[in-house]
Design a protein around this motif. Structure first.
Motif, PDB file in Angstrom:
ATOM      1  N   GLN A 158      -6.794  -0.829   6.015  1.00 17.63           N
ATOM      2  CA  GLN A 158      -6.273  -1.413   7.260  1.00 17.63           C
ATOM      3  C   GLN A 158      -5.305  -0.415   7.893  1.00 17.63           C
ATOM      4  O   GLN A 158      -4.260  -0.787   8.442  1.00 17.63           O
ATOM      5  CB  GLN A 158      -5.533  -2.738   6.961  1.00 17.63           C
ATOM      6  CG  GLN A 158      -6.385  -3.787   6.292  1.00 17.63           C
ATOM      7  CD  GLN A 158      -7.394  -4.428   7.227  1.00 17.63           C
ATOM      8  OE1 GLN A 158      -7.385  -4.219   8.439  1.00 17.63           O
ATOM      9  NE2 GLN A 158      -8.311  -5.215   6.661  1.00 17.63           N
ATOM     10  N   CYS A 159      -5.676   0.849   7.833  1.00 19.10           N
ATOM     11  CA  CYS A 159      -4.738   1.926   8.173  1.00 19.10           C
ATOM     12  C   CYS A 159      -4.496   2.061   9.668  1.00 19.10           C
ATOM     13  O   CYS A 159      -3.791   2.970  10.088  1.00 19.10           O
ATOM     14  CB  CYS A 159      -5.224   3.248   7.606  1.00 19.10           C
ATOM     15  SG  CYS A 159      -6.384   3.091   6.267  1.00 19.10           S
TER      16      CYS A 159
ATOM     17  N   CYS B 193       0.844  -1.188   0.000  1.00 17.09           N
ATOM     18  CA  CYS B 193       0.000   0.000   0.000  1.00 17.09           C
ATOM     19  C   CYS B 193       0.882   1.242   0.000  1.00 17.09           C
ATOM     20  O   CYS B 193       1.781   1.368   0.804  1.00 17.09           O
ATOM     21  CB  CYS B 193      -0.899   0.027   1.234  1.00 17.09           C
ATOM     22  SG  CYS B 193      -1.730   1.619   1.417  1.00 17.09           S
TER      23      CYS B 193
ATOM     24  N   CYS C 236       0.213   5.081   4.733  1.00 12.72           N
ATOM     25  CA  CYS C 236       1.292   4.090   4.657  1.00 12.72           C
ATOM     26  C   CYS C 236       2.587   4.745   4.174  1.00 12.72           C
ATOM     27  O   CYS C 236       3.679   4.367   4.595  1.00 12.72           O
ATOM     28  CB  CYS C 236       0.906   2.925   3.735  1.00 12.72           C
ATOM     29  SG  CYS C 236      -0.190   1.726   4.544  1.00 12.72           S
TER      30      CYS C 236
ATOM     31  N   CYS D 226      -4.676   2.404  -0.685  1.00 15.99           N
ATOM     32  CA  CYS D 226      -5.188   2.034   0.645  1.00 15.99           C
ATOM     33  C   CYS D 226      -6.095   0.806   0.607  1.00 15.99           C
ATOM     34  O   CYS D 226      -7.044   0.733  -0.158  1.00 15.99           O
ATOM     35  CB  CYS D 226      -5.950   3.208   1.238  1.00 15.99           C
ATOM     36  SG  CYS D 226      -6.689   2.853   2.850  1.00 15.99           S
ATOM     37  N   ILE D 227      -5.798  -0.155   1.468  1.00 18.58           N
ATOM     38  CA  ILE D 227      -6.615  -1.360   1.520  1.00 18.58           C
ATOM     39  C   ILE D 227      -7.518  -1.358   2.760  1.00 18.58           C
ATOM     40  O   ILE D 227      -8.091  -2.378   3.124  1.00 18.58           O
ATOM     41  CB  ILE D 227      -5.740  -2.618   1.505  1.00 18.58           C
ATOM     42  CG1 ILE D 227      -4.741  -2.585   2.669  1.00 18.58           C
ATOM     43  CG2 ILE D 227      -4.995  -2.748   0.197  1.00 18.58           C
ATOM     44  CD1 ILE D 227      -4.353  -3.957   3.114  1.00 18.58           C
TER      45      ILE D 227
HETATM   46  S1  FES Z   1      -3.186   3.818   3.841  1.00 20.21           S
HETATM   47 FE1  FES Z   1      -2.278   1.895   3.637  1.00 20.21          FE
HETATM   48  S2  FES Z   1      -3.858   0.632   4.381  1.00 20.21           S
HETATM   49 FE2  FES Z   1      -4.826   2.554   4.400  1.00 20.21          FE
END
Ligand code: FES
Ligand SMILES: Cc1cc2nc3c(=O)[nH]c(=O)nc-3n(C[C@H](O)[C@H](O)[C@H](O)COP(=O)(O)O)c2cc1C
Lengths: 148, 405
Positions: free
Chosen positions: A118-119, A74, A79, A115-116
């Motif tokens: 899981q931030c 990500c 991230c 973004c997945i």
């Molecule tokens: S920013 Fe990487 S999982 Fe949301």
């Protein structure tokens, strides 16, 4: 290994379900093989060009063969500030390939993603859609070695 | 002193989100029962009166949206937007993982209001485990009889941010490339397979059971008057408590960050916060005493958006972060309209030049001009919002740009 025709047929009742069929194909093969794409186009009554257009629009679908383990990093802002760049370099170094490439033994493919969701535990990677949390460059060898 | 107020998440981790029986034990499906006993118009009026506004970003009054659906159409659809693509956001996942049945009940309430028998949940491809959870939850709800003759099908997206835009989402359910449609017609009149369709966010639907069970006035009395209720926020970046909170909408940004969030990580000083996800504005310290509700955020040139709260400490290089964000939009632009396709490309190109120390003040002027053009001319919210992080940081953190020029 399931036959691609059976996989596609299992989705044919879903109206507009070609994307569902593509997901099911990828669950089996990790990509959408050419013959399967042609068959899916036929079953869902769209042209091959349209089916190809759909398959190449979505970043999670691939019409090219990929490794057994698809590693996604990500890169989105949370991230990014948590050190995604250093993690991706560590993965590239450890596997000796670049983003977008597959290892010679067909085991690993590296991809970037956004973004997945899981931030709470950045930086995050996924291995075949399974998230791995709070990854550091130091943890990379151990994480990848666990993929048998 | 700010505190959490758990309404949607009241029974988080105490019930099995897949189980309709568990949910009924804590009062679930009472709202739907009430809705079914009401006249359709009275039901829509009740939702209007509660003041519930969309939690997906646009803040539109939910009851009002439903009232646009023509009553005489033979088929209508209820669509739940679980695309949750806005970076830094995971509240819809949390709602599903903690209280999935409330989402199903909310969709069925909407189905009752617009007399629709079929719902779809469009879940992002990044959440295959949520797809499984929801399928089990639907099975359980159908088996218990709670949903009656209202059916719900889950469809999975495949990694395209633009599919969160409601008409692109509809295209994707239909099996097409996820490119937004021209509006009007709006989905309420002509949506999925050309039938009238209500698209709402997960959190919007999940608010409905309590609104029906406790009454519109109860809901209207929580939080900010013009955007009542609670909001789930997700804290990311340089924050001590990088987690989610459910708060009344009249809590201030400062309380979210410094009270609930525990302040900036490692005792560092605050520099900026981006609210609403990666398409939101960056907000400086002097604006932190603003309530998080939709209109208050708008009054400082920001947006509540998805409720993501991304904090940057004093050491962060804003130009670098915004350059990264500009790459996101270039990558996610669907390419259908020219202002967005070319605009996101140029924004990224100029940002990289500035970030690399090769920029000029002319580049900053060009960024601002291009921002204006995109906000006016892009087809959908993606291209309209893409320049906002750049514009807001040039406004509030100009010195950071000048330092690199
Ligand atoms: S920013 Fe990487 S999982 Fe949301
Ligand atoms: C580029 C773009 C992405 C969007 N992504 C989402 C999303 O992930 N989830 C969501 O609920 N709404 C998203 N929206 C807003 C939807 O178009 C729509 O307004 C919303 O689903 C309506 O639901 P609500 O009224 O309940 O908020 C997005 C809009 C745009 C322009």
């Amino acid at each position: 290994m399931a036959n691609y025709k059976d996989i596609i047929n299992s989705c044919r009742e879903k109206r507009g379900g070609i994307i569902e069929a593509f997901h099911a194909l990828q669950a089996e093969y990790n990509y959408i093989p050419q013959d399967a794409l042609v068959e899916a186009a036929r079953v869902f009554g769209v042209s091959e060009a349209q089916a190809y257009g759909v398959a190449t629009f979505y970043s999670y679908l691939s019409v090219e063969n990929r490794g057994k383990y698809i590693i996604r990093m990500c890169e989105s802002a949370p991230c990014h500030v948590a050190g995604a760049d250093a993690v991706i370099r560590a993965i590239e170094n450890y596997l000796d390939i670049k983003v977008g490439e597959t290892t010679a033994d067909g085991k690993f493919t590296i991809e970037l993603c956004e973004c997945i969701g899981q931030c709470q535990a950045t930086p995050v990677i996924t291995i075949n859609s399974q998230p791995v949390f709070n990854v550091t460059p130091e943890k990379v060898p151990e994480i990848l070695d666990a993929c048998k | 002193m700010a505190e959490e107020l758990r309404v949607l998440l009241q029974y988080a981790d105490q019930i099995n989100p897949e189980s309709a029986d568990d949910y009924v034990k804590v009062g679930g499906y009472k709202g739907l029962e009430k809705a079914r006993s009401m006249d359709r118009k009275a039901l829509i009026d009740e939702v209007k009166k509660s003041g519930l506004r969309g939690r997906g970003g646009a803040g539109f009054n939910a009851g009002m949206k439903w009232s646009f659906v023509p009553q005489d159409a033979p088929i209508k659809y209820v669509v739940c937007n679980l695309d949750e693509g806005e970076p830094g956001t995971y509240k819809d996942r949390i709602i599903c993982e903690k209280n999935a049945q409330a989402l199903l009940e909310g969709m069925a309430i909407c189905g009752t209001a617009i007399s629709s028998k079929q719902g779809y949940i469009y879940c992002r491809g990044e959440y295959p485990f949520v797809v499984e959870l929801l399928k089990n939850a639907i099975k359980s709800a159908k088996a218990s009889g709670a949903l009656g003759d209202f059916d719900i099908e889950v469809r999975m997206g495949a990694g395209a941010y633009v599919c969160g835009e409601e008409t692109a989402l509809i295209e994707s359910i239909e099996g097409h490339r996820g490119e937004p449609r021209f509006k009007p017609p709006f989905p309420g009149v002509e949506g999925l397979w050309a039938a009238p369709t209500v698209v709402n966010n997960v959190e919007t639907f999940a608010c409905l059971p309590n609104i029906l069970a406790n009454g519109a006035e109860w809901f209207a009395g929580i939080g900010a008057t013009r955007y009542p209720g609670t909001k789930i926020v997700t804290l990311t970046g340089d924050i001590e408590n990088a987690t989610y909170f459910e708060v009344p909408t009249n809590v201030t940004l400062r309380d979210v960050i410094f009270t609930l969030g525990g302040g900036v990580k490692n005792g560092k000083k605050f520099k900026a916060v981006q609210v609403g996800g990666t398409s939101g504005a960056f907000i400086p310290e002097q604006n932190l005493d603003t309530q998080i509700d939709f209109d208050s955020m708008g009054s400082i040139g920001a947006a509540l958006g998805s409720g993501a709260v991304f904090v940057l400490d004093e050491t962060r290089d804003i130009v670098d972060v915004v350059t990264r964000i500009s790459k996101f939009f270039e990558h996610e632009s669907c390419g259908k309209c020219n202002p967005c396709r070319e605009g996101t490309f140029r924004l990224r190109e100029i940002m990289e030049k500035v970030n690399a120390g090769r920029g000029t003040t002319q580049d900053m002027d060009n960024l601002l001009l291009l921002s204006k053009v995109m906000q006016k001319a892009a087809l959908c919210g993606l291209g309209q919002a893409a320049p906002i992080p750049i514009e807001s940081t040039i406004k509030h953190f100009r010195y950071e740009y000048l330092r690199k020029i």
